[in-house]
Scaffold this motif. Structure first.
Motif, mmCIF file in Angstrom:
data_model
loop_
_atom_site.group_PDB
_atom_site.id
_atom_site.type_symbol
_atom_site.label_atom_id
_atom_site.label_comp_id
_atom_site.label_asym_id
_atom_site.label_seq_id
_atom_site.Cartn_x
_atom_site.Cartn_y
_atom_site.Cartn_z
ATOM 1 N N THR A 3 1.039 -1.207 -0.090
ATOM 2 C CA THR A 3 0.119 0.177 -0.113
ATOM 3 C C THR A 3 0.856 1.262 -0.157
ATOM 4 O O THR A 3 1.699 1.325 0.820
ATOM 5 C CB THR A 3 -1.089 -0.086 1.402
ATOM 6 O OG1 THR A 3 -1.640 -1.305 1.271
ATOM 7 C CG2 THR A 3 -1.759 1.295 1.316
ATOM 8 N N ASP A 61 -11.317 5.506 -9.818
ATOM 9 C CA ASP A 61 -11.238 4.234 -9.065
ATOM 10 C C ASP A 61 -11.150 3.340 -10.170
ATOM 11 O O ASP A 61 -11.863 3.116 -10.936
ATOM 12 C CB ASP A 61 -12.476 4.364 -8.409
ATOM 13 C CG ASP A 61 -12.679 2.939 -7.457
ATOM 14 O OD1 ASP A 61 -11.521 2.337 -7.206
ATOM 15 O OD2 ASP A 61 -13.667 2.949 -6.717
ATOM 16 N N HIS A 91 -5.472 -2.209 -6.741
ATOM 17 C CA HIS A 91 -6.739 -1.153 -6.820
ATOM 18 C C HIS A 91 -5.999 0.234 -6.611
ATOM 19 O O HIS A 91 -5.179 0.416 -5.604
ATOM 20 C CB HIS A 91 -7.634 -1.310 -5.581
ATOM 21 C CG HIS A 91 -9.049 -0.835 -5.884
ATOM 22 N ND1 HIS A 91 -9.957 -1.653 -5.729
ATOM 23 C CD2 HIS A 91 -9.243 0.399 -6.014
ATOM 24 C CE1 HIS A 91 -11.054 -0.805 -5.951
ATOM 25 N NE2 HIS A 91 -10.599 0.246 -5.982
ATOM 26 N N ARG A 93 -6.656 4.498 -6.373
ATOM 27 C CA ARG A 93 -7.747 5.753 -6.393
ATOM 28 C C ARG A 93 -6.709 6.933 -6.855
ATOM 29 O O ARG A 93 -5.769 7.236 -6.103
ATOM 30 C CB ARG A 93 -8.406 5.854 -5.022
ATOM 31 C CG ARG A 93 -9.031 4.707 -4.459
ATOM 32 C CD ARG A 93 -10.527 4.675 -4.948
ATOM 33 N NE ARG A 93 -11.274 5.641 -4.541
ATOM 34 C CZ ARG A 93 -11.690 5.814 -3.360
ATOM 35 N NH1 ARG A 93 -11.891 4.744 -2.582
ATOM 36 N NH2 ARG A 93 -12.735 6.809 -2.777
ATOM 37 N N THR A 116 -2.971 -0.116 -3.462
ATOM 38 C CA THR A 116 -2.765 -1.213 -2.697
ATOM 39 C C THR A 116 -3.224 -2.565 -3.514
ATOM 40 O O THR A 116 -3.838 -2.502 -4.457
ATOM 41 C CB THR A 116 -3.794 -1.308 -1.300
ATOM 42 O OG1 THR A 116 -3.260 -2.208 -0.315
ATOM 43 C CG2 THR A 116 -5.124 -1.440 -1.687
ATOM 44 N N GLU A 118 -5.378 -5.401 -4.396
ATOM 45 C CA GLU A 118 -6.910 -5.691 -4.368
ATOM 46 C C GLU A 118 -7.364 -6.519 -3.136
ATOM 47 O O GLU A 118 -8.316 -6.196 -2.474
ATOM 48 C CB GLU A 118 -7.403 -6.500 -5.653
ATOM 49 C CG GLU A 118 -8.774 -6.633 -5.704
ATOM 50 C CD GLU A 118 -9.673 -5.271 -5.655
ATOM 51 O OE1 GLU A 118 -10.823 -5.345 -4.918
ATOM 52 O OE2 GLU A 118 -9.141 -4.258 -5.931
ATOM 53 N N TYR A 121 -7.540 -4.281 -0.325
ATOM 54 C CA TYR A 121 -8.258 -2.872 -0.454
ATOM 55 C C TYR A 121 -9.504 -2.860 0.532
ATOM 56 O O TYR A 121 -9.830 -1.905 1.098
ATOM 57 C CB TYR A 121 -8.744 -2.867 -1.916
ATOM 58 C CG TYR A 121 -9.525 -1.596 -2.037
ATOM 59 C CD1 TYR A 121 -8.956 -0.129 -2.027
ATOM 60 C CD2 TYR A 121 -10.987 -1.585 -2.336
ATOM 61 C CE1 TYR A 121 -9.747 0.823 -2.203
ATOM 62 C CE2 TYR A 121 -11.837 -0.623 -2.649
ATOM 63 C CZ TYR A 121 -11.157 0.842 -2.746
ATOM 64 O OH TYR A 121 -11.783 1.855 -2.788
ATOM 65 N N LYS A 122 -10.110 -3.962 0.851
ATOM 66 C CA LYS A 122 -11.055 -3.896 1.675
ATOM 67 C C LYS A 122 -11.079 -3.405 3.207
ATOM 68 O O LYS A 122 -11.686 -2.754 3.750
ATOM 69 C CB LYS A 122 -11.736 -5.265 1.900
ATOM 70 C CG LYS A 122 -11.034 -6.379 2.637
ATOM 71 C CD LYS A 122 -11.967 -7.836 2.481
ATOM 72 C CE LYS A 122 -10.908 -8.835 3.018
ATOM 73 N NZ LYS A 122 -9.663 -9.256 2.642
ATOM 74 N N ARG A 125 -9.933 0.545 2.590
ATOM 75 C CA ARG A 125 -10.777 1.379 1.783
ATOM 76 C C ARG A 125 -11.233 2.669 2.507
ATOM 77 O O ARG A 125 -11.452 3.635 1.994
ATOM 78 C CB ARG A 125 -12.096 0.656 1.215
ATOM 79 C CG ARG A 125 -12.924 1.504 0.606
ATOM 80 C CD ARG A 125 -14.250 0.713 -0.015
ATOM 81 N NE ARG A 125 -15.060 1.651 -0.827
ATOM 82 C CZ ARG A 125 -15.912 1.132 -1.675
ATOM 83 N NH1 ARG A 125 -16.326 -0.024 -1.669
ATOM 84 N NH2 ARG A 125 -16.806 2.065 -2.361
ATOM 85 N N PHE A 128 -8.703 5.149 2.191
ATOM 86 C CA PHE A 128 -8.653 5.779 1.056
ATOM 87 C C PHE A 128 -9.676 6.619 0.945
ATOM 88 O O PHE A 128 -9.802 8.009 0.302
ATOM 89 C CB PHE A 128 -8.871 4.639 -0.315
ATOM 90 C CG PHE A 128 -7.410 3.896 -0.171
ATOM 91 C CD1 PHE A 128 -6.280 3.931 0.463
ATOM 92 C CD2 PHE A 128 -7.154 3.349 -1.485
ATOM 93 C CE1 PHE A 128 -5.065 3.367 0.219
ATOM 94 C CE2 PHE A 128 -6.157 2.645 -1.915
ATOM 95 C CZ PHE A 128 -4.779 2.675 -0.764
ATOM 96 N N ASP A 129 -11.087 6.235 1.194
ATOM 97 C CA ASP A 129 -12.156 7.295 1.134
ATOM 98 C C ASP A 129 -11.975 8.605 1.846
ATOM 99 O O ASP A 129 -12.325 9.718 1.209
ATOM 100 C CB ASP A 129 -13.263 6.594 1.771
ATOM 101 C CG ASP A 129 -14.000 5.582 0.910
ATOM 102 O OD1 ASP A 129 -13.572 5.268 -0.119
ATOM 103 O OD2 ASP A 129 -14.688 4.515 1.191
#
Length: 139
Positions: A3, A61, A91, A93, A116, A118, A121-122, A125, A128-129
Motif C-alpha cells: 500500500t 477508481d 486497486h 484511487r 494497494t 486488491e 483494499y477492503k 478502503r 482511501f475514502d
C-alpha cells in the motif's frame, strides 16, 4: 510494499487553464490513467470502476493486474519470446487536478494516487475514502 500513496506536481503551460484542456474525465481516464501494457505487447488486465468530475478535479477508481517482463529490456517488439510475470491485482484511487502556480500565470497539474493490492483494499478502503474525500476541504 503493498500500500502506498504518491503525489506528483507538474507545472503546465499557461494555456492549460482548466481540466478541460486535458479532455473530458472519460478521455483522461482512457488516455492517461489506465495502464498501457498492450502498447508494449503485454496483456495487462485493467478496469475503470468510476471516473467522476467534481470539485474542479477528476476522480478515478480503477483496478489493474500488471503483466511485466521478467528480463529487463525485453518486449514483443524486440523479437523472440518474451518471458512475463503477472503481478497481484492492484486497486488505485487517483485525483487529477490543476492548481495555481505560485508567482506565475500558469498552473500545476497535481495527481494524488493511492494504491494497494486488491486483496488488501477492503481493509484500507476507509482510509482511501477519507483521503479522497478530504480533497478541496483545506483550500
Amino acid at each position: 510494499v503493498e500500500t502506498l500513496g504518491f503525489i506528483a506536481y507538474t507545472p503546465v503551460r499557461d494555456d492549460f487553464t482548466g481540466l478541460g484542456s486535458f479532455g473530458s474525465v472519460d478521455n483522461v481516464a482512457q488516455t492517461t490513467i489506465l495502464p498501457k501494457g498492450e502498447l508494449a505487447g503485454l496483456d495487462d488486465a485493467s478496469k475503470m470502476l468510476s471516473a467522476v468530475s467534481k470539485n474542479n478535479a477528476y476522480y478515478f477508481d480503477y483496478m489493474a493486474t500488471p503483466v511485466v517482463p521478467t528480463e529487463p529490456g525485453t518486449s514483443s517488439s524486440s523479437g523472440g519470446t518474451v518471458m512475463t510475470k503477472t503481478l497481484k491485482p492492484l486497486h488505485f484511487r487517483t485525483i487529477f487536478t490543476l492548481l495555481p502556480l505560485k508567482g506565475s500565470a500558469g498552473n500545476t497539474l497535481v495527481t494524488v494516487t493511492l494504491q494497494t493490492t486488491e486483496e488488501r483494499y477492503k481493509d484500507v478502503r476507509g482510509v482511501f475514502d477519507r483521503v479522497v474525500d478530504s480533497y478541496g476541504k483545506m483550500k
